[in-house]
Design a protein around this motif. Structure first.
Motif, PDB file in Angstrom:
ATOM      1  N   ARG A 203       0.824  -1.205   0.000  1.00 63.00           N
ATOM      2  CA  ARG A 203       0.000   0.000   0.000  1.00 63.00           C
ATOM      3  C   ARG A 203       0.860   1.258   0.000  1.00 63.00           C
ATOM      4  O   ARG A 203       1.969   1.283   0.533  1.00 63.00           O
ATOM      5  N   ASP A 204       0.316   2.314  -0.605  1.00 57.87           N
ATOM      6  CA  ASP A 204       0.951   3.628  -0.520  1.00 57.87           C
ATOM      7  C   ASP A 204       0.532   4.281   0.787  1.00 57.87           C
ATOM      8  O   ASP A 204      -0.664   4.377   1.086  1.00 57.87           O
ATOM      9  N   ALA A 205       1.506   4.722   1.559  1.00 56.16           N
ATOM     10  CA  ALA A 205       1.199   5.356   2.844  1.00 56.16           C
ATOM     11  C   ALA A 205       0.492   6.685   2.631  1.00 56.16           C
ATOM     12  O   ALA A 205       0.778   7.429   1.688  1.00 56.16           O
ATOM     13  N   VAL A 206      -0.424   6.992   3.517  1.00 53.37           N
ATOM     14  CA  VAL A 206      -1.026   8.325   3.577  1.00 53.37           C
ATOM     15  C   VAL A 206       0.024   9.275   4.156  1.00 53.37           C
ATOM     16  O   VAL A 206       0.800   8.894   5.037  1.00 53.37           O
ATOM     17  N   ILE A 207       0.072  10.516   3.656  1.00 56.06           N
ATOM     18  CA  ILE A 207       0.982  11.516   4.203  1.00 56.06           C
ATOM     19  C   ILE A 207       0.178  12.572   4.942  1.00 56.06           C
ATOM     20  O   ILE A 207      -0.685  13.236   4.357  1.00 56.06           O
ATOM     21  N   TYR A 208       0.450  12.717   6.241  1.00 60.55           N
ATOM     22  CA  TYR A 208      -0.161  13.749   7.071  1.00 60.55           C
ATOM     23  C   TYR A 208       0.811  14.912   7.199  1.00 60.55           C
ATOM     24  O   TYR A 208       1.984  14.714   7.576  1.00 60.55           O
ATOM     25  N   THR A 209       0.358  16.131   6.910  1.00 57.77           N
ATOM     26  CA  THR A 209       1.232  17.291   6.995  1.00 57.77           C
ATOM     27  C   THR A 209       0.394  18.565   6.956  1.00 57.77           C
ATOM     28  O   THR A 209      -0.839  18.511   6.899  1.00 57.77           O
ATOM     29  N   TRP A 231      -3.432  13.736   3.998  1.00 57.61           N
ATOM     30  CA  TRP A 231      -4.158  14.078   5.213  1.00 57.61           C
ATOM     31  C   TRP A 231      -3.682  15.474   5.599  1.00 57.61           C
ATOM     32  O   TRP A 231      -2.575  15.663   6.064  1.00 57.61           O
ATOM     33  N   ILE A 232      -4.528  16.466   5.397  1.00 56.42           N
ATOM     34  CA  ILE A 232      -4.141  17.857   5.649  1.00 56.42           C
ATOM     35  C   ILE A 232      -4.560  18.249   7.065  1.00 56.42           C
ATOM     36  O   ILE A 232      -5.650  17.903   7.527  1.00 56.42           O
ATOM     37  N   ALA A 233      -3.705  18.983   7.740  1.00 57.28           N
ATOM     38  CA  ALA A 233      -4.021  19.501   9.068  1.00 57.28           C
ATOM     39  C   ALA A 233      -4.211  21.008   8.972  1.00 57.28           C
ATOM     40  O   ALA A 233      -3.318  21.737   8.547  1.00 57.28           O
ATOM     41  N   ARG A 234      -5.398  21.481   9.340  1.00 59.16           N
ATOM     42  CA  ARG A 234      -5.665  22.922   9.413  1.00 59.16           C
ATOM     43  C   ARG A 234      -6.870  23.125  10.301  1.00 59.16           C
ATOM     44  O   ARG A 234      -7.960  22.624  10.011  1.00 59.16           O
ATOM     45  N   TYR A 235      -6.668  23.852  11.402  1.00 57.87           N
ATOM     46  CA  TYR A 235      -7.721  24.039  12.390  1.00 57.87           C
ATOM     47  C   TYR A 235      -8.507  25.301  12.042  1.00 57.87           C
ATOM     48  O   TYR A 235      -8.248  26.398  12.542  1.00 57.87           O
ATOM     49  N   THR A 250      -7.662  13.613   1.259  1.00 64.28           N
ATOM     50  CA  THR A 250      -8.403  12.411   1.634  1.00 64.28           C
ATOM     51  C   THR A 250      -8.934  12.532   3.062  1.00 64.28           C
ATOM     52  O   THR A 250     -10.078  12.164   3.343  1.00 64.28           O
ATOM     53  N   PHE A 251      -8.093  13.049   3.951  1.00 62.79           N
ATOM     54  CA  PHE A 251      -8.503  13.308   5.329  1.00 62.79           C
ATOM     55  C   PHE A 251      -8.181  14.762   5.670  1.00 62.79           C
ATOM     56  O   PHE A 251      -7.239  15.343   5.141  1.00 62.79           O
ATOM     57  N   TRP A 252      -8.967  15.313   6.588  1.00 67.98           N
ATOM     58  CA  TRP A 252      -8.722  16.677   7.065  1.00 67.98           C
ATOM     59  C   TRP A 252      -8.861  16.700   8.583  1.00 67.98           C
ATOM     60  O   TRP A 252      -9.922  16.410   9.121  1.00 67.98           O
ATOM     61  N   GLN A 253      -7.758  16.996   9.263  1.00 64.89           N
ATOM     62  CA  GLN A 253      -7.805  17.185  10.713  1.00 64.89           C
ATOM     63  C   GLN A 253      -8.197  18.644  10.960  1.00 64.89           C
ATOM     64  O   GLN A 253      -7.411  19.553  10.727  1.00 64.89           O
ATOM     65  N   TYR A 254      -9.404  18.859  11.456  1.00 69.51           N
ATOM     66  CA  TYR A 254      -9.940  20.214  11.512  1.00 69.51           C
ATOM     67  C   TYR A 254      -9.930  20.830  12.906  1.00 69.51           C
ATOM     68  O   TYR A 254     -10.158  22.029  13.070  1.00 69.51           O
TER      69      TYR A 254
END
Length: 280
Positions: A203-209, A231-235, A250-254
């Motif tokens: 699998r290709d790893a997800v990148i969180y940044t 996986w984007i991080a932005r509050y 794909t993912f968003w840490q909000y």
């Protein structure tokens, strides 16, 4: 004839020599190489960051950021680490959380002591779950950390309930923002990790940044967008501008201040798309 020294003279000589030895030892400890070795030998509890733990300090964000109401086709998720201890998965499930990522490892020196309760607990309650690795490029190579991750909870299985592993690459909580690497060096380190992870798991790893960190530390490199989910991080109330190479997240840490567990996230799609990601 040999010179006879009095007891007090001998004691003064011994104390002076001992003091010089201590001073020399202290000087050696302050040399760059010695400091680096001591830093790497720090006990695990002192080297235990979590996904997003550096974001507010560097980028700020809304204390209780709420996603834009137009994001209807999304699935709520959480990310947890050893800092949460034993997690109440039933409460999270009842609140609408349907997926979770659990910290497995950091560098090549730390394993989440609550991993089993968190990883198995989320699965047993019915969530689709995965694991993540907090990168420390100043500790060891990308390949070494990918192997450590896979060997300690970061693997993948085609069971329909396991998401691909995540490379959490963000601001350095222990020193220089970019871990002492040049932009080209950082890109190579990330490639080393992701290629090793794929060779081990398929699998290709997800990148969180974050976009800001990615721009600073990789030169806003665009070579991962076609292979590695973002996986984007932005509050804030929107994910904002994405790093180069990715046309969507794909993912968003909000937020880092959600109920039950602080870090809350949105999957960018409906449940069938999340299941498809798990199935590979």
């Amino acid at each position: 004839m040999p010179v006879q020294r009095s007891g007090s003279s001998f004691r003064r000589t011994f104390v002076t020599a001992a003091g010089a030895a201590v001073a020399m030892f202290s000087l050696l400890l302050t040399m760059p190489g010695a400091a680096s070795a001591a830093d790497k030998a720090a006990p695990a509890p002192e080297r235990n960051a979590s996904m997003g733990s550096t974001i507010v300090e560097h980028e700020g964000g809304l204390a209780g950021g709420t996603p834009a109401p137009s994001l209807a086709a999304t699935i709520e998720g959480v990310d947890v680490s050893g800092h949460q201890g034993n997690v109440n998965w039933q409460t999270l499930w009842n609140s609408g959380v349907k997926w979770a990522y659990v910290k497995a490892t950091e560098g090549t020196y730390y394993k989440n002591e609550y991993f089993t309760q968190q990883y198995n607990g989320s699965y047993n309650i019915g969530m689709i779950r995965g694991s993540y690795h907090f990168a420390n490029p100043s500790d060891s190579s990308g390949a070494a950390q990918a192997n450590y991750f896979v060997d300690n909870g970061g693997g993948w299985s085609k069971d329909g309930k396991t998401l691909p592993g995540v490379l959490d690459i963000e601001y350095n909580p222990y020193g220089a923002t970019c871990y002492g690497l040049s932009q080209a060096g950082m890109v190579n380190w990330i490639k080393d990790f992701t290629s090793t992870y794929k060779s081990r798991t398929g699998r290709d790893a997800v990148i969180y940044t974050t976009t800001d960190w990615w721009t600073q530390c990789t030169g806003n490199n665009g070579s991962f967008g076609n292979t590695n989910p973002l996986w984007i991080a932005r509050y804030a109330s929107a994910p904002g501008t994405l790093p180069n190479g990715w046309g969507f997240y794909t993912f968003w840490q909000y937020t880092s201040t959600g109920p039950t567990v602080g870090d809350h996230n949105k999957f960018n799609g409906a449940m069938d798309r999340l299941q498809a990601l798990a199935n590979g």
